[in-house]
Design an enzyme around this catalytic site. Structure first.
Site, PDB file in Angstrom:
ATOM      1  N   TYR A  88      41.746   1.619  49.705  1.00 62.66           N
ATOM      2  CA  TYR A  88      41.247   0.295  49.319  1.00 62.66           C
ATOM      3  C   TYR A  88      42.078  -0.818  49.951  1.00 62.66           C
ATOM      4  CZ  TYR A  88      37.439   1.535  46.196  1.00 62.66           C
ATOM      5  OH  TYR A  88      36.249   1.975  45.695  1.00 62.66           O
ATOM      6  N   GLU A  95      38.926  -5.709  56.437  1.00 61.70           N
ATOM      7  CA  GLU A  95      37.850  -6.670  56.172  1.00 61.70           C
ATOM      8  C   GLU A  95      38.340  -8.101  56.302  1.00 61.70           C
ATOM      9  OE1 GLU A  95      36.637  -5.503  52.260  1.00 61.70           O
ATOM     10  OE2 GLU A  95      35.700  -3.652  52.966  1.00 61.70           O
TER      11      GLU A  95
END
Length: 159
Positions: A88, A95
């Site tokens: 994550y 991102e």
């Protein structure tokens, strides 16, 4: 999203919807519209993290559909609730860097595609909002998964 909506899996629909829309935004608005983003290392970090998170997740969901929860192998359970601790943060980092690279390409005038890019301030505000919200959402997702893992008693519920 459909599996979540139909309650085939236990994932909440809103969370699933936001995750899918976020990924679509990153791919179609940030990465595909910027050759700089396509050539940057953060693209690989993002895509590999997404892929490595989804494989154990769906393996876990498949096992949950095919067998009783007490019979799901502990290795699958542990992969589902442990890999996120690395994947994550790396995925969110990829991102966020992709968004920054796309915003830089917009400022440089090298971003292509939708008319949205012709209105720089609107895109910059949206990208800034997403960048800030990613930090908070990443924290909440991590906290949620740690809580789920603590609630599950691996020794009693899984083989």
């Amino acid at each position: 999203m459909l599996h979540s909506l139909l309650k085939i899996v236990r994932s909440p629909f809103l969370g699933t919807f936001l995750q899918v829309m976020s990924r679509l935004y990153l791919v179609h608005v940030c990465t595909l519209r910027s050759t700089e983003a396509q050539a940057h290392w953060s693209l690989y970090l993002m895509v590999v993290s997404w892929s490595c998170v989804e494989i154990p997740r769906y393996l876990f969901y498949t096992c949950a559909q095919l067998m009783e929860s007490k019979k799901i192998p502990s290795i699958i359970f542990n992969m589902r609730y442990s890999l996120f601790m690395v994947l994550y943060p790396t995925g969110i980092t990829g991102e966020m860097v992709q968004m920054l690279i796309a915003a830089q390409a917009l400022r440089n005038g090298t971003a292509t595609g939708w008319m949205l890019f012709e209105y720089g301030p609107m895109f910059s505000v949206a990208a800034s909002y997403r960048f800030i919200s990613f930090t908070w959402i990443g924290y909440l997702v991590g906290k949620n998964i740690i809580t789920k893992r603590r609630r599950s008693n691996v020794a009693d519920n899984y083989c």
